[in-house]
Design a protein around this motif. Structure first.
Motif, PDB file in Angstrom:
ATOM      1  N   ASP A  37     -60.463 -20.606  26.468  1.00  0.00           N
ATOM      2  CA  ASP A  37     -59.222 -19.878  26.218  1.00  0.00           C
ATOM      3  C   ASP A  37     -59.350 -18.473  26.793  1.00  0.00           C
ATOM      4  N   MET A  38     -58.576 -18.202  27.837  1.00  0.00           N
ATOM      5  CA  MET A  38     -58.678 -16.918  28.539  1.00  0.00           C
ATOM      6  C   MET A  38     -58.347 -15.728  27.650  1.00  0.00           C
ATOM      7  N   ARG A  39     -57.621 -15.969  26.572  1.00  0.00           N
ATOM      8  CA  ARG A  39     -57.203 -14.861  25.719  1.00  0.00           C
ATOM      9  C   ARG A  39     -58.365 -14.157  25.027  1.00  0.00           C
ATOM     10  N   THR A  40     -59.509 -14.830  24.945  1.00  0.00           N
ATOM     11  CA  THR A  40     -60.673 -14.191  24.316  1.00  0.00           C
ATOM     12  C   THR A  40     -61.137 -12.963  25.100  1.00  0.00           C
ATOM     13  N   SER A  41     -60.769 -12.876  26.380  1.00  0.00           N
ATOM     14  CA  SER A  41     -61.191 -11.733  27.200  1.00  0.00           C
ATOM     15  C   SER A  41     -60.119 -10.653  27.290  1.00  0.00           C
ATOM     16  N   PHE A  42     -58.970 -10.870  26.666  1.00  0.00           N
ATOM     17  CA  PHE A  42     -57.874  -9.906  26.748  1.00  0.00           C
ATOM     18  C   PHE A  42     -57.941  -8.924  25.575  1.00  0.00           C
ATOM     19  N   PRO A  43     -57.962  -7.626  25.837  1.00  0.00           N
ATOM     20  CA  PRO A  43     -58.008  -6.636  24.760  1.00  0.00           C
ATOM     21  C   PRO A  43     -56.892  -6.815  23.737  1.00  0.00           C
ATOM     22  N   ARG A  44     -55.737  -7.258  24.159  1.00  0.00           N
ATOM     23  CA  ARG A  44     -54.605  -7.431  23.246  1.00  0.00           C
ATOM     24  C   ARG A  44     -54.835  -8.568  22.248  1.00  0.00           C
ATOM     25  N   TYR A  45     -55.849  -9.388  22.518  1.00  0.00           N
ATOM     26  CA  TYR A  45     -56.154 -10.499  21.626  1.00  0.00           C
ATOM     27  C   TYR A  45     -57.421 -10.283  20.803  1.00  0.00           C
ATOM     28  N   SER A  46     -57.871  -9.025  20.744  1.00  0.00           N
ATOM     29  CA  SER A  46     -58.967  -8.715  19.825  1.00  0.00           C
ATOM     30  C   SER A  46     -58.411  -8.770  18.404  1.00  0.00           C
ATOM     31  N   LYS A  47     -59.269  -8.933  17.431  1.00  0.00           N
ATOM     32  CA  LYS A  47     -58.805  -9.040  16.041  1.00  0.00           C
ATOM     33  C   LYS A  47     -58.049  -7.779  15.612  1.00  0.00           C
ATOM     34  N   GLU A  48     -58.545  -6.625  16.045  1.00  0.00           N
ATOM     35  CA  GLU A  48     -57.890  -5.364  15.687  1.00  0.00           C
ATOM     36  C   GLU A  48     -56.474  -5.309  16.254  1.00  0.00           C
ATOM     37  N   ALA A  49     -56.345  -5.656  17.534  1.00  0.00           N
ATOM     38  CA  ALA A  49     -55.033  -5.607  18.170  1.00  0.00           C
ATOM     39  C   ALA A  49     -54.070  -6.615  17.551  1.00  0.00           C
ATOM     40  N   LEU A  50     -54.563  -7.813  17.283  1.00  0.00           N
ATOM     41  CA  LEU A  50     -53.707  -8.837  16.677  1.00  0.00           C
ATOM     42  C   LEU A  50     -53.194  -8.392  15.314  1.00  0.00           C
ATOM     43  N   LYS A  51     -54.033  -7.674  14.591  1.00  0.00           N
ATOM     44  CA  LYS A  51     -53.623  -7.175  13.271  1.00  0.00           C
ATOM     45  C   LYS A  51     -52.606  -6.049  13.409  1.00  0.00           C
ATOM     46  N   GLU A  52     -52.893  -5.096  14.296  1.00  0.00           N
ATOM     47  CA  GLU A  52     -52.008  -3.937  14.459  1.00  0.00           C
ATOM     48  C   GLU A  52     -50.644  -4.314  15.043  1.00  0.00           C
ATOM     49  N   ASN A  53     -50.629  -5.308  15.905  1.00  0.00           N
ATOM     50  CA  ASN A  53     -49.381  -5.680  16.576  1.00  0.00           C
ATOM     51  C   ASN A  53     -48.480  -6.594  15.748  1.00  0.00           C
ATOM     52  N   GLN A  54     -48.893  -6.904  14.538  1.00  0.00           N
ATOM     53  CA  GLN A  54     -48.027  -7.703  13.660  1.00  0.00           C
ATOM     54  C   GLN A  54     -46.711  -6.978  13.370  1.00  0.00           C
ATOM     55  N   LYS A  55     -46.696  -5.669  13.603  1.00  0.00           N
ATOM     56  CA  LYS A  55     -45.454  -4.917  13.373  1.00  0.00           C
ATOM     57  C   LYS A  55     -44.319  -5.435  14.253  1.00  0.00           C
ATOM     58  N   PHE A  56     -44.670  -5.972  15.430  1.00  0.00           N
ATOM     59  CA  PHE A  56     -43.649  -6.542  16.310  1.00  0.00           C
ATOM     60  C   PHE A  56     -43.066  -7.814  15.696  1.00  0.00           C
ATOM     61  N   ILE A  57     -43.913  -8.602  15.097  1.00  0.00           N
ATOM     62  CA  ILE A  57     -43.449  -9.845  14.459  1.00  0.00           C
ATOM     63  C   ILE A  57     -42.541  -9.519  13.272  1.00  0.00           C
ATOM     64  N   THR A  58     -42.946  -8.521  12.500  1.00  0.00           N
ATOM     65  CA  THR A  58     -42.126  -8.097  11.360  1.00  0.00           C
ATOM     66  C   THR A  58     -40.746  -7.645  11.824  1.00  0.00           C
TER      67      THR A  58
END
Length: 378
Positions: free
Chosen positions: A267-288
């Motif tokens: 899964d190429m997303r493992t190398s993308f900074p936007r898919y780090s655990k920190e980023a995934l948590k912080e970007n939940q604001k977009f989903i909200t």
């Protein structure tokens, strides 16, 4: 007495002709009824123009079926998904020789062969990973080899749109455009495109031979094409825009968070900074936020979903944009197509864009300095 057998024979022939004519009328009526039934089996979606190529307003990205987002999915299930897309009115299917590599083109070749004259297939060339190292090769020799091999895998005599996957620093774009014009004249491709070009490269290519479409990353969370002159150039030159990753690699599907597990090597997303655990948590604001917008929109009488809002927003930006969301599930395909029922007023779009500007996206799409990052915008 001699005339009676002749009369009987004449009567018999007349009656036979009547029966035959009646049966023919029945068969024609029956065939017409069946034809009408078949024509209503497949739906027609809203259409958009990519240059001079007419396509459904939403296409289908097929990469993840074979490559890049974990192990390849079951071929029979993916063929069933592709057939359902055709049935629902999708007419554009996106692949590339590097997906697999090669296996995604083979999949589309098998799945779309029965519908070849009813759909558009876009594939890409010029991006390779020898020994795990990214390289670009758009030399004429490489393109001529690649196009013939793609045609064989796709089981087709032509490719609807053939796209340079990434710019090649060693091959002037003018040479690439000339090669594309030769392939069009030879009937091997009908149109050509560029993926992730800089706007000056796009202008140079278009002067040599008209570019039909640009394919670049565009989503609510990645809007670079709005400020780097690409959308503006496409609009001024009547070039279509194919938005890949319109759900930002799946994040705007609303089901991914910091607890999501990705395959460590496939899964190429493992190398993308936007898919780090920190980023995934912080970007939940977009989903909200998208859930807030969705609460005021309906699709088939039900509250709209997060991905439907994300896709509808993208469709509302320009009339020459066609998003190509990926999916490996029929239910998500059907959900994505529901976005075509959603509209926004000018005021709603202004409010949405104002909120988006307030929210900072955490994480780059590619690791800074990586081959992937260095090969866009050339």
């Amino acid at each position: 007495m001699k005339g009676k057998p002749q009369m009987k024979r004449r009567k018999f022939l007349e009656n036979s002709a009547k029966v035959f004519a009646a049966s023919m009328l029945f068969n024609v009526a029956f065939a017409g009824e069946n034809s009408a039934k078949k024509s209503t089996d497949s739906k027609t979606l809203p259409q958009r123009m990519l240059g001079k190529m007419r396509v459904s307003a939403l296409g289908l990205g097929c990469m993840g079926m074979s490559h890049g987002h974990g192990p390849a999915r079951d071929e029979k299930e993916m063929i069933k998904l592709i057939h359902r897309a055709v049935e629902l009115g999708v007419t554009y299917f996106d692949t590339a020789e590097i997906y697999g590599p090669h296996t995604n083109e083979i999949l589309l070749g098998k799945a779309l062969k029965p519908f070849r004259d009813k759909v558009c297939i876009g594939t890409k060339f010029g991006l390779y990973y020898p020994f795990g190292k990214q390289m670009q090769d758009s030399s004429k020799k490489s393109i001529l080899r690649a196009v013939d091999e793609s045609l064989k895998r796709l089981q087709s005599d032509y490719i609807d749109i053939y796209t340079q996957h990434r710019g090649d620093p060693d091959t002037p774009i003018e040479e690439v455009a000339l090669t594309m014009s030769e392939l069009v004249k030879a009937g091997k491709i009908r149109h050509y495109g560029l993926s992730e070009p800089g706007y000056k490269t796009l202008e140079r290519a278009h002067k040599i031979y008209p570019v039909t479409a640009v394919q670049s990353h565009y989503s609510m969370m990645f809007r670079e094409v709005e400020t780097n002159e690409i959308l503006k150039t496409c609009e001024s030159l009547d070039i279509g825009f194919v938005a890949y990753s319109p759900l930002d690699r799946g994040f705007l599907g609303g089901l991914i968070n910091e607890k999501t597990q990705f395959h460590p090597t496939l899964d190429m997303r493992t190398s993308f900074p936007r898919y780090s655990k920190e980023a995934l948590k912080e970007n939940q604001k977009f989903i909200t936020f998208l859930k807030e917008v969705a609460a005021n929109k309906k699709v088939k009488g039900k509250t709209a979903s997060v991905p439907q809002i994300a896709l509808a927003w993208l469709l509302a930006q320009k009339p020459f944009i066609m998003p190509i969301p990926e999916t490996t599930k029929i239910k998500h395909l059907e959900e994505n197509l529901g976005s075509l029922e959603i509209t926004f007023s000018k005021e709603e779009l202004e409010q949405i864009n104002a909120r988006l500007k307030e929210m900072k996206v955490v994480g780059e799409r590619y690791a800074p300095g990586s081959d992937a990052a260095n090969s866009v915008g050339l």
